[in-house]
Design a protein around this motif. Structure first.
Motif, PDB file in Angstrom:
ATOM      1  N   ARG A  19      -5.887  -6.778  -4.389  1.00  0.00           N
ATOM      2  CA  ARG A  19      -5.175  -7.852  -4.999  1.00  0.00           C
ATOM      3  C   ARG A  19      -3.719  -8.007  -4.450  1.00  0.00           C
ATOM      4  O   ARG A  19      -3.334  -8.901  -4.129  1.00  0.00           O
ATOM      5  CB  ARG A  19      -5.111  -7.679  -6.623  1.00  0.00           C
ATOM      6  CG  ARG A  19      -4.242  -8.697  -7.291  1.00  0.00           C
ATOM      7  CD  ARG A  19      -4.431  -8.395  -8.898  1.00  0.00           C
ATOM      8  NE  ARG A  19      -3.848  -6.772  -9.193  1.00  0.00           N
ATOM      9  CZ  ARG A  19      -2.826  -6.765  -9.464  1.00  0.00           C
ATOM     10  NH1 ARG A  19      -1.761  -7.303  -9.305  1.00  0.00           N
ATOM     11  NH2 ARG A  19      -2.572  -5.440  -9.658  1.00  0.00           N
ATOM     12  N   LEU A  20      -3.080  -6.787  -4.153  1.00  0.00           N
ATOM     13  CA  LEU A  20      -2.023  -6.719  -3.450  1.00  0.00           C
ATOM     14  C   LEU A  20      -1.730  -6.506  -1.824  1.00  0.00           C
ATOM     15  O   LEU A  20      -0.386  -6.726  -1.543  1.00  0.00           O
ATOM     16  CB  LEU A  20      -1.079  -5.784  -4.185  1.00  0.00           C
ATOM     17  CG  LEU A  20      -0.954  -5.724  -5.668  1.00  0.00           C
ATOM     18  CD1 LEU A  20      -0.061  -4.400  -6.074  1.00  0.00           C
ATOM     19  CD2 LEU A  20      -0.067  -6.947  -5.987  1.00  0.00           C
ATOM     20  N   ALA A  21      -2.728  -6.481  -1.253  1.00  0.00           N
ATOM     21  CA  ALA A  21      -2.550  -6.108   0.173  1.00  0.00           C
ATOM     22  C   ALA A  21      -1.603  -7.233   0.800  1.00  0.00           C
ATOM     23  O   ALA A  21      -0.990  -6.587   1.793  1.00  0.00           O
ATOM     24  CB  ALA A  21      -4.122  -6.106   0.796  1.00  0.00           C
ATOM     25  N   VAL A  42       0.878   0.078   5.172  1.00  0.00           N
ATOM     26  CA  VAL A  42       0.114  -0.460   3.881  1.00  0.00           C
ATOM     27  C   VAL A  42      -1.085   0.450   4.168  1.00  0.00           C
ATOM     28  O   VAL A  42      -1.201   1.107   2.979  1.00  0.00           O
ATOM     29  CB  VAL A  42      -0.367  -1.707   3.967  1.00  0.00           C
ATOM     30  CG1 VAL A  42      -1.273  -2.051   2.959  1.00  0.00           C
ATOM     31  CG2 VAL A  42       1.070  -2.715   3.710  1.00  0.00           C
ATOM     32  N   GLN A  43      -1.527   0.871   5.010  1.00  0.00           N
ATOM     33  CA  GLN A  43      -3.057   1.586   5.338  1.00  0.00           C
ATOM     34  C   GLN A  43      -2.484   2.968   4.884  1.00  0.00           C
ATOM     35  O   GLN A  43      -3.289   3.795   4.249  1.00  0.00           O
ATOM     36  CB  GLN A  43      -3.530   1.524   6.541  1.00  0.00           C
ATOM     37  CG  GLN A  43      -3.980  -0.037   6.833  1.00  0.00           C
ATOM     38  CD  GLN A  43      -5.246  -0.144   5.675  1.00  0.00           C
ATOM     39  OE1 GLN A  43      -5.827   0.676   5.462  1.00  0.00           O
ATOM     40  NE2 GLN A  43      -5.032  -1.575   5.168  1.00  0.00           N
ATOM     41  N   GLU A  44      -1.380   3.547   5.450  1.00  0.00           N
ATOM     42  CA  GLU A  44      -0.991   4.933   5.460  1.00  0.00           C
ATOM     43  C   GLU A  44      -0.721   5.102   3.929  1.00  0.00           C
ATOM     44  O   GLU A  44      -1.164   6.158   3.237  1.00  0.00           O
ATOM     45  CB  GLU A  44       0.311   5.233   5.975  1.00  0.00           C
ATOM     46  CG  GLU A  44       0.935   6.514   5.850  1.00  0.00           C
ATOM     47  CD  GLU A  44      -0.085   7.664   6.284  1.00  0.00           C
ATOM     48  OE1 GLU A  44       0.123   8.755   6.009  1.00  0.00           O
ATOM     49  OE2 GLU A  44      -0.951   7.470   7.315  1.00  0.00           O
ATOM     50  N   ALA A  45      -0.245   4.239   3.159  1.00  0.00           N
ATOM     51  CA  ALA A  45       0.220   4.306   1.719  1.00  0.00           C
ATOM     52  C   ALA A  45      -1.348   4.349   0.990  1.00  0.00           C
ATOM     53  O   ALA A  45      -1.083   5.016   0.038  1.00  0.00           O
ATOM     54  CB  ALA A  45       0.956   3.200   1.046  1.00  0.00           C
ATOM     55  N   THR A  69       5.107   3.559  -2.488  1.00  0.00           N
ATOM     56  CA  THR A  69       4.468   4.326  -1.553  1.00  0.00           C
ATOM     57  C   THR A  69       4.532   3.543  -0.157  1.00  0.00           C
ATOM     58  O   THR A  69       5.249   4.009   0.828  1.00  0.00           O
ATOM     59  CB  THR A  69       3.047   4.826  -1.592  1.00  0.00           C
ATOM     60  OG1 THR A  69       2.947   5.490  -2.826  1.00  0.00           O
ATOM     61  CG2 THR A  69       2.744   5.832  -0.406  1.00  0.00           C
ATOM     62  N   VAL A  70       4.217   2.227  -0.219  1.00  0.00           N
ATOM     63  CA  VAL A  70       4.371   1.462   1.020  1.00  0.00           C
ATOM     64  C   VAL A  70       5.906   1.393   1.373  1.00  0.00           C
ATOM     65  O   VAL A  70       6.255   1.385   2.584  1.00  0.00           O
ATOM     66  CB  VAL A  70       3.688   0.085   0.732  1.00  0.00           C
ATOM     67  CG1 VAL A  70       4.243  -1.091   1.835  1.00  0.00           C
ATOM     68  CG2 VAL A  70       2.129   0.089   0.477  1.00  0.00           C
ATOM     69  N   ARG A  71       6.753   1.091   0.375  1.00  0.00           N
ATOM     70  CA  ARG A  71       8.273   1.022   0.671  1.00  0.00           C
ATOM     71  C   ARG A  71       8.693   2.150   1.372  1.00  0.00           C
ATOM     72  O   ARG A  71       9.248   2.237   2.343  1.00  0.00           O
ATOM     73  CB  ARG A  71       9.074   0.717  -0.531  1.00  0.00           C
ATOM     74  CG  ARG A  71      10.488   0.708  -0.441  1.00  0.00           C
ATOM     75  CD  ARG A  71      11.017   0.386  -1.608  1.00  0.00           C
ATOM     76  NE  ARG A  71      12.441   0.267  -1.497  1.00  0.00           N
ATOM     77  CZ  ARG A  71      13.315   1.519  -1.646  1.00  0.00           C
ATOM     78  NH1 ARG A  71      13.020   2.553  -1.998  1.00  0.00           N
ATOM     79  NH2 ARG A  71      14.717   1.121  -1.471  1.00  0.00           N
TER      80      ARG A  71
END
Length: 179
Positions: A19-21, A42-45, A69-71
């Motif tokens: 939903r948020l990607a 994004v993938q790492e998070a 986590t992305v941040r």
């Protein structure tokens, strides 16, 4: 008795990720300033949180964890960018020829491209080489690569992220060693 996996609900983490990607990528891009770094963040998070997916109880918690986590991952990527010169992959894949006297000459770009190719051949696994070359150089989609390899799109994205990171780190080690 077999359970039907098509009716099994998605984990809250996977549901929130799907939903948020797009929004997560935009937020990471605003921090890093580079699309590839944002995608990697994004993938790492997602991969960091995947091992904790069973402990995430609902979609709201998953969304909050993913966003945070992305941040953090994007900020770390931005900090690495500040200490590294322009990455070899970005320079080597540049299509535009240099228009000013400060840019690399065609011979320098060719040497840099050759060095990147050598790093890719020396440092990456065959799967990582395939994923990196087919995604970044041939322009294939993650879905097509996943279908060809018989793996998930998440695994392909992780191979891509790790391959890019390995190339950056090897370049940095080769060109910024202390005497």
């Amino acid at each position: 008795m077999k359970t039907d996996t098509s009716t099994r609900p998605l984990s809250p983490l996977l549901s929130a990720y799907r939903r948020l990607a797009g929004r997560l990528h935009q937020a990471a891009y605003r921090l890093t300033g580079r699309s590839a770094e944002a995608e990697d963040s994004v993938q790492e998070a997602f991969c960091r949180l995947w091992s904790r997916r069973e402990a995430i109880s609902n979609d709201r918690e998953a969304a909050a964890l993913l966003t945070t986590t992305v941040r953090h991952v994007a900020i770390d990527a931005w900090r690495r960018q500040q200490t590294l010169p322009e990455t070899m992959v970005e320079v080597a894949t540049a299509v535009e020829p240099a228009t000013d006297d400060d840019g690399p000459t065609p011979e320098e770009r060719e040497d840099l491209f050759d060095e990147v190719q050598a790093l890719i051949n020396e440092q990456l696994t065959p799967t990582a080489r395939y994923v990196l070359s087919h995604h970044d150089y041939c322009g294939e989609s993650v879905a097509d690569i996943a279908a060809h390899l018989g793996t998930s799109e998440t695994a392909v994205r992780m191979h891509l992220s790790r391959a890019r990171r390995a190339i950056r780190e090897c370049y940095h080690k080769r060109h910024h060693q202390m005497p």
